[in-house]
Enzyme design. Structure first.
Site, PDB file in Angstrom:
ATOM      1  N   ARG A 231     -33.679  66.323  25.915  1.00 37.94           N
ATOM      2  CA  ARG A 231     -33.076  65.233  26.112  1.00 37.94           C
ATOM      3  C   ARG A 231     -32.992  64.357  24.906  1.00 37.94           C
ATOM      4  O   ARG A 231     -33.913  64.366  23.998  1.00 37.94           O
ATOM      5  CB  ARG A 231     -33.663  64.429  27.243  1.00 37.94           C
ATOM      6  CG  ARG A 231     -33.724  64.794  28.730  1.00 37.94           C
ATOM      7  CD  ARG A 231     -34.332  63.759  29.624  1.00 37.94           C
ATOM      8  NE  ARG A 231     -33.483  62.802  29.880  1.00 37.94           N
ATOM      9  CZ  ARG A 231     -32.399  62.880  30.749  1.00 37.94           C
ATOM     10  NH1 ARG A 231     -32.299  64.139  31.394  1.00 37.94           N
ATOM     11  NH2 ARG A 231     -31.728  61.761  31.186  1.00 37.94           N
TER      12      ARG A 231
ATOM     13  N   HIS B  35     -26.687  52.950  27.737  1.00 36.63           N
ATOM     14  CA  HIS B  35     -27.077  51.935  28.688  1.00 36.63           C
ATOM     15  C   HIS B  35     -27.527  50.711  28.013  1.00 36.63           C
ATOM     16  O   HIS B  35     -27.378  50.507  26.470  1.00 36.63           O
ATOM     17  CB  HIS B  35     -28.352  52.763  29.354  1.00 36.63           C
ATOM     18  CG  HIS B  35     -28.016  53.963  30.081  1.00 36.63           C
ATOM     19  ND1 HIS B  35     -27.425  53.848  31.041  1.00 36.63           N
ATOM     20  CD2 HIS B  35     -28.275  55.061  29.915  1.00 36.63           C
ATOM     21  CE1 HIS B  35     -27.031  55.203  31.497  1.00 36.63           C
ATOM     22  NE2 HIS B  35     -27.833  55.945  30.729  1.00 36.63           N
TER      23      HIS B  35
ATOM     24  N   CYS C 117     -22.528  57.307  31.270  1.00 32.74           N
ATOM     25  CA  CYS C 117     -23.368  58.423  31.538  1.00 32.74           C
ATOM     26  C   CYS C 117     -22.896  59.537  32.260  1.00 32.74           C
ATOM     27  O   CYS C 117     -21.967  60.191  32.188  1.00 32.74           O
ATOM     28  CB  CYS C 117     -24.766  57.763  31.833  1.00 32.74           C
ATOM     29  SG  CYS C 117     -26.121  59.003  31.689  1.00 32.74           S
TER      30      CYS C 117
END
Lengths: 455, 247
Positions: free
Chosen positions: B126, B189, B93
């Site tokens: 997002r 993640h 990330c």
């Protein structure tokens, strides 16, 4: 006229929803009313005579809101509050329209409204609150809310539209207290003066380690948990504000956690220490808006902390405690409670990933599960939609567990043949279904034993 | 045998449970009787890359990433040499974005480490959801969760994998992550490694080979739970295929 029609229609919709069992009607009536009269929430909120109190923050919103509600009622006030979970714009509008009379409007002294952080920006200017209470800021459902910095920013912009509201904020929270210098509002703070929390309650991953204004690492003279504590910045000199209301002399009497507030010793019926913050928050808020606090002490000692979030049941001769643990800090607090129970125990952990829970279960890795090992449960069972992820989390902590696909059966089995002391930790979407199920079981059992007695 | 893992900025870059990657690396070494030391690198302090066998970087909020970025500028040269000489890196990330030349956020342009010739631009929508990749690096599908506002443009670099379900580097559902020398950069993640133990073992084998010269074959571990958890997500993904967002 328009608003009258809006109120009538909303009430009719609510009745229909219940007549045909179409759900709980927590949001739709408000949506209908807003459609008919977009100004309905602003108008009804303006009719509350002594003021609207808004509760914001990651953890403790619902508890603080129900404390405010109870304490105000106890002191003879008429109070309006929104229901648990109904904290978006439609849910809040529903609470107002259902409490309204089509002709007279709202007749209430106070309105206590918990507001979701994502709804604050649109809702706050409509409510024009007398006080805005902020409990804390922790990471929670990152896929829905974003990281705490983003939540902070949203809250800051929401508050900026209501400069007349007094802020009541947790001064121990190193992130929240930044609002003191960033918002023009009058503000009061509250905090805990002494060390209260054990190591198990303190997650190792923390937010806001570095100062927002100068980037230096904050120094803590006392850490409560997370970024809560007594801190100062060696760079720009900002520090924990001296609280206007504070708790000290925290001690345990029997199972209950007692403390001193404003010179008076309180003995609330609670075991979890973080509840001190919730009580403090409510007290500070009432004082800040010049609400009644004369009988705060007696009202809080009567307050039932069981409001579905920490409930105890007795089934098959076993004590079953149901805890909501929906984010890392919340989970850590519950693990700390488990560690405080020296008796033998079993633990059931249920993890779901519905929209309400957050789709991402990565947060499980931000919880320090080594304390679950320290609590030494006889059996650990994991369930829910993401049971394998939960099992995997425990595997890397070297904690053996069993994975179940059938939750009711697992609970029955643990209650019947386990240690008779079962803890169930759940995230949001299982809370109410499991609560209802346990209520049903308990009721049946009680009816049964009552019949036995009659014979 | 023994590995030293450098953890970049546990206090700043620690979002989304990414420290799970660290416990995965550590435990999978311990379970095989291989020694492991974790060096938590404090922001602002000098770093001796010659003593590190594997580097781990997580993500943070934009503000925290900016702070981290400032600290990293001071060790840019050493980090670059570490990578070029075959050092093993997992960057997730924010860490992935920082390896590139720059990250254009909503308000400013953050200068990255410039180790990889890639860059990231921020967009308001997002990219959030479960994600599944097919990668040449491992036989099983890679599963995880993506949650990023940045779009990373990797040019001609080799991606980590092809997106089977999800959005990926730029949100077009084509490619995800990057694989350059012994560096893996990704938005995944979950955390990535516990969910995908094959990637974890690959990183460990690479680091061991770099350190001890000869190829190392790690003994297999019982990974049934990992496989079931992964398969469960793939199964759910298949049910959702063709129905828009994958949850």
């Amino acid at each position: 006229m328009r608003s009258r029609i809006a109120v009538c229609c909303a009430k009719w919709v609510y009745r229909m929803i219940h007549l045909f069992h179409l759900g709980d009607g927590a949001a739709l009536p408000g949506a209908v009313a807003k459609r008919i009269d977009p100004g309905i929430l602003r108008m009804l909120a303006g009719m509350v005579t002594e003021g609207v109190l808004v509760v914001l923050g990651t953890n403790g919103k619902t508890t603080v809101n129900s404390i405010l509600y109870q304490v105000l009622k106890e002191q003879g006030k008429t109070v309006l509050a929104n229901r648990t979970g109904a904290n978006m714009e439609n849910g809040i509008t529903t609470a107002f329209v259902l409490a309204a009379d089509a002709r007279e409007g709202i007749q209430a002294d106070y309105a206590c409204i918990e507001v979701d952080e994502n709804a604050a920006f649109t809702v706050l200017p409509q409510l024009m609150p007398a006080g805005i209470l902020l409990t804390n800021l922790f990471r929670d459902q990152l896929d829905r809310y974003g990281e705490v910095d983003a939540v902070y920013e949203r809250i800051r912009r929401a508050i900026f539209q209501t400069p007349d509201a007094v802020l009541i904020l947790n001064g121990d929270d190193a992130l929240l207290s930044d609002l003191l210098s960033e918002c023009p509002n009058r503000a009061v703070t509250y905090g805990i003066e002494e060390a209260v929390f054990d190591e198990a309650a303190k997650p190792r991953v923390r937010e806001g380690v570095f100062c927002r204004f100068c980037g230096r690492r904050l120094v803590y003279t006392l850490v409560h948990y997370g970024q809560l504590g007594h801190y100062y910045c060696p760079g720009c000199g900002r520090k924990r504000p001296r609280p206007d209301d504070w708790a000290d002399r925290v001690h345990i009497e029997g199972e209950a956690c007692c403390f001193r507030l404003d010179g008076r010793l309180l003995r609330p019926r609670m075991t979890a220490r973080y509840q001190i913050y919730n009580i403090l928050a409510a007290y500070a808020a009432l004082k800040a808006v010049e609400g009644p606090v004369d009988r705060f002490g007696s009202a809080i000692e009567k307050f039932d902390f069981d409001n579905h979030r920490e409930s105890r049941f007795y089934i098959d001769g076993a004590s079953i405690q149901l805890y909501l643990a929906k984010n890392p800090v919340g989970f850590q607090q519950k693990l700390s409670l488990l560690c405080q129970d020296p008796g033998r125990k079993d633990v059931l952990i249920l993890v779901n990933d519905t929209a309400q829970d957050g789709r991402d279960v990565s947060w499980l890795w931000d919880v320090d599960f080594e304390y679950l090992k320290e609590a030494r449960p006889a059996a650990i069972v994991v369930g829910g939609k993401r049971r394998y992820d939960m099992g995997l989390r425990l595997k890397y902590e070297e904690i053996p567990c069993r994975v179940t696909e059938h939750i009711p059966k697992a609970i029955r089995k643990l209650a019947a043949s386990g240690t008779k002391n079962l803890y169930i930790l759940v995230n949001y979407s299982s809370l109410y279904p499991i609560h209802r199920m346990l209520c049903r079981w308990e009721e049946k059992e009680n009816i049964y034993s009552w019949k036995e007695e009659e014979k | 045998m023994k590995l030293v893992i450098g953890h970049f900025y546990p206090e700043l870059l620690n979002l989304y449970g990414d420290r799970g990657n660290l416990s995965c690396l550590r435990m999978r070494l311990q379970w095989r009787g291989i020694g492991v030391t974790v060096v938590p690198l404090a922001a602002g302090e000098p770093v001796d890359f010659s003593g590190l066998d594997l580097v781990l970087m997580g993500g943070g909020s934009d503000r925290e990433q900016e702070l981290a970025c400032g600290f990293l500028q001071k060790i840019k040269g050493e980090f670059y040499r570490y990578v070029e000489e075959g050092g093993t890196v997992l960057a997730v990330c924010g860490g992935y974005q920082l390896l590139g030349e720059y990250y254009q956020t909503r308000t400013k342009k953050l200068k990255g480490l410039g180790i990889l010739g890639i860059h990231t631009t921020w967009e308001p929508a997002r990219l959030v959801g479960n994600i599944i990749l097919d990668s040449g690096l491992c036989a099983d599908a890679i599963v995880g969760f993506e949650n990023h506002g940045g779009r990373t443009w990797i040019g001609d670099y080799e991606p980590l994998g092809r997106v089977r379900l999800g959005l990926g580097n730029t949100g077009d559902g084509a490619w995800e992550g990057i694989h350059y020398k012994n560096v893996i950069g990704t938005y995944l993640h979950g955390p990535l490694l516990p969910k995908n133990p094959q990637i974890c073992d690959l990183l460990l084998e690479t680091a061991l080979k770099e350190k001890y010269g000869s190829a190392v074959r790690l003994s297999p571990l019982p990974d049934e739970l990992e496989q079931i958890a992964g398969r469960e997500m793939v199964k759910r993904g298949r049910r959702r295929q063709g129905r828009g967002l994958f949850h």
